[in-house]
Design a protein around this motif. Structure first.
Motif, PDB file in Angstrom:
ATOM      1  N   MET A 156       0.848  -1.165   0.000  1.00  0.00           N
ATOM      2  CA  MET A 156       0.000   0.000   0.000  1.00  0.00           C
ATOM      3  C   MET A 156       0.896   1.230   0.000  1.00  0.00           C
ATOM      4  N   LYS A 157       0.589   2.179  -0.838  1.00  0.00           N
ATOM      5  CA  LYS A 157       1.393   3.390  -0.914  1.00  0.00           C
ATOM      6  C   LYS A 157       1.037   4.314   0.242  1.00  0.00           C
ATOM      7  N   GLN A 158       2.026   4.660   1.040  1.00  0.00           N
ATOM      8  CA  GLN A 158       1.787   5.492   2.220  1.00  0.00           C
ATOM      9  C   GLN A 158       1.307   6.896   1.845  1.00  0.00           C
ATOM     10  N   LEU A 163      -0.807   7.712  -0.257  1.00  0.00           N
ATOM     11  CA  LEU A 163      -2.222   7.729  -0.597  1.00  0.00           C
ATOM     12  C   LEU A 163      -3.117   7.516   0.616  1.00  0.00           C
ATOM     13  N   VAL A 164      -2.522   7.256   1.761  1.00  0.00           N
ATOM     14  CA  VAL A 164      -3.283   6.989   2.969  1.00  0.00           C
ATOM     15  C   VAL A 164      -3.638   8.305   3.637  1.00  0.00           C
ATOM     16  N   LEU A 223      -8.152   4.843   4.648  1.00  0.00           N
ATOM     17  CA  LEU A 223      -8.039   4.574   3.223  1.00  0.00           C
ATOM     18  C   LEU A 223      -9.214   5.192   2.481  1.00  0.00           C
ATOM     19  N   ARG A 224      -8.970   5.594   1.245  1.00  0.00           N
ATOM     20  CA  ARG A 224     -10.038   6.101   0.389  1.00  0.00           C
ATOM     21  C   ARG A 224     -10.796   4.932  -0.222  1.00  0.00           C
ATOM     22  N   GLY A 243     -11.426   3.954  -3.304  1.00  0.00           N
ATOM     23  CA  GLY A 243     -10.735   3.216  -4.356  1.00  0.00           C
ATOM     24  C   GLY A 243      -9.671   2.284  -3.808  1.00  0.00           C
ATOM     25  N   GLN A 244      -8.977   2.743  -2.777  1.00  0.00           N
ATOM     26  CA  GLN A 244      -7.940   1.910  -2.164  1.00  0.00           C
ATOM     27  C   GLN A 244      -8.553   0.693  -1.488  1.00  0.00           C
ATOM     28  N   VAL A 245      -9.625   0.913  -0.733  1.00  0.00           N
ATOM     29  CA  VAL A 245     -10.292  -0.196  -0.051  1.00  0.00           C
ATOM     30  C   VAL A 245     -10.805  -1.192  -1.081  1.00  0.00           C
ATOM     31  N   GLU A 301      -9.826  -1.742  -4.156  1.00  0.00           N
ATOM     32  CA  GLU A 301      -8.723  -2.445  -4.815  1.00  0.00           C
ATOM     33  C   GLU A 301      -8.097  -3.495  -3.905  1.00  0.00           C
ATOM     34  N   LEU A 302      -7.830  -3.132  -2.669  1.00  0.00           N
ATOM     35  CA  LEU A 302      -7.194  -4.065  -1.741  1.00  0.00           C
ATOM     36  C   LEU A 302      -8.091  -5.260  -1.412  1.00  0.00           C
TER      37      LEU A 302
END
Length: 156
Positions: free
Chosen positions: A1-3, A5-6, A15-16, A18-20, A22-23
């Motif tokens: 995870m890119k820090q 973007l957190v 997390l936003r 899109g991040q949630v 995707e993960l």
């Protein structure tokens, strides 16, 4: 995870959407749907208005998707999550899993019957649902469509 973007808030990292998504391997529409259904909590908002999910949301989504793969409906998953949130031991998951095993066994029996029937169709060389020309056609569809029951067809 890119820090970078957190999102950072008073309670830690968030997390936003899109991040949630995707993960967890879901799309954003699924994420929002689960929110509306109450499967996941409505997230806090960042100062810019973005949804800010705690990292545990990814784990919860993964659990929900795993339960669905085991055959549980979203309604069943919601009930199981609710039971788990009360944090007291319950035989509910075990009982539901046993019931799900019975459902799976019934589906396997149905699929086995279907497979057997299709094998008979292939072996007999059937060429039509309504006007099959193979001898001893195992498909009584034309007779059934004419109003005869399988028992009546067998007596002919």
């Amino acid at each position: 995870m890119k820090q970078d973007l957190v999102l950072r808030g008073q309670g830690g990292s968030y997390l936003r959407s899109g991040q949630v998504a995707e993960l967890a391997g879901v799309n954003i529409q699924t994420l929002r749907y689960y929110e509306r259904r109450g499967l996941i909590a409505e997230p806090a908002r960042s100062p810019g208005g973005h949804r800010a999910y705690p990292p545990e949301t990814v784990t919860l989504l993964t659990v929900i998707k795993a339960a669905q793969r085991l055959g549980f409906t979203l309604e069943e998953v919601a009930e199981l999550l609710d039971t788990g949130r009360r944090r007291h031991p319950t035989p509910d998951l075990r009982a539901r899993a046993q019931a799900k095993i019975a459902e799976v066994d019934a589906k396997i029996a149905d699929l086995t019957t279907i497979r057997h029937a299709l094998t008979r169709v292939v072996t007999a060389g059937c060429d039509s649902l309504t006007h099959c020309t193979c001898p001893d056609c195992p498909l009584p569809f034309a007779d059934l469509a004419g109003g005869r029951t399988p028992e009546e067809t067998a007596d002919l």
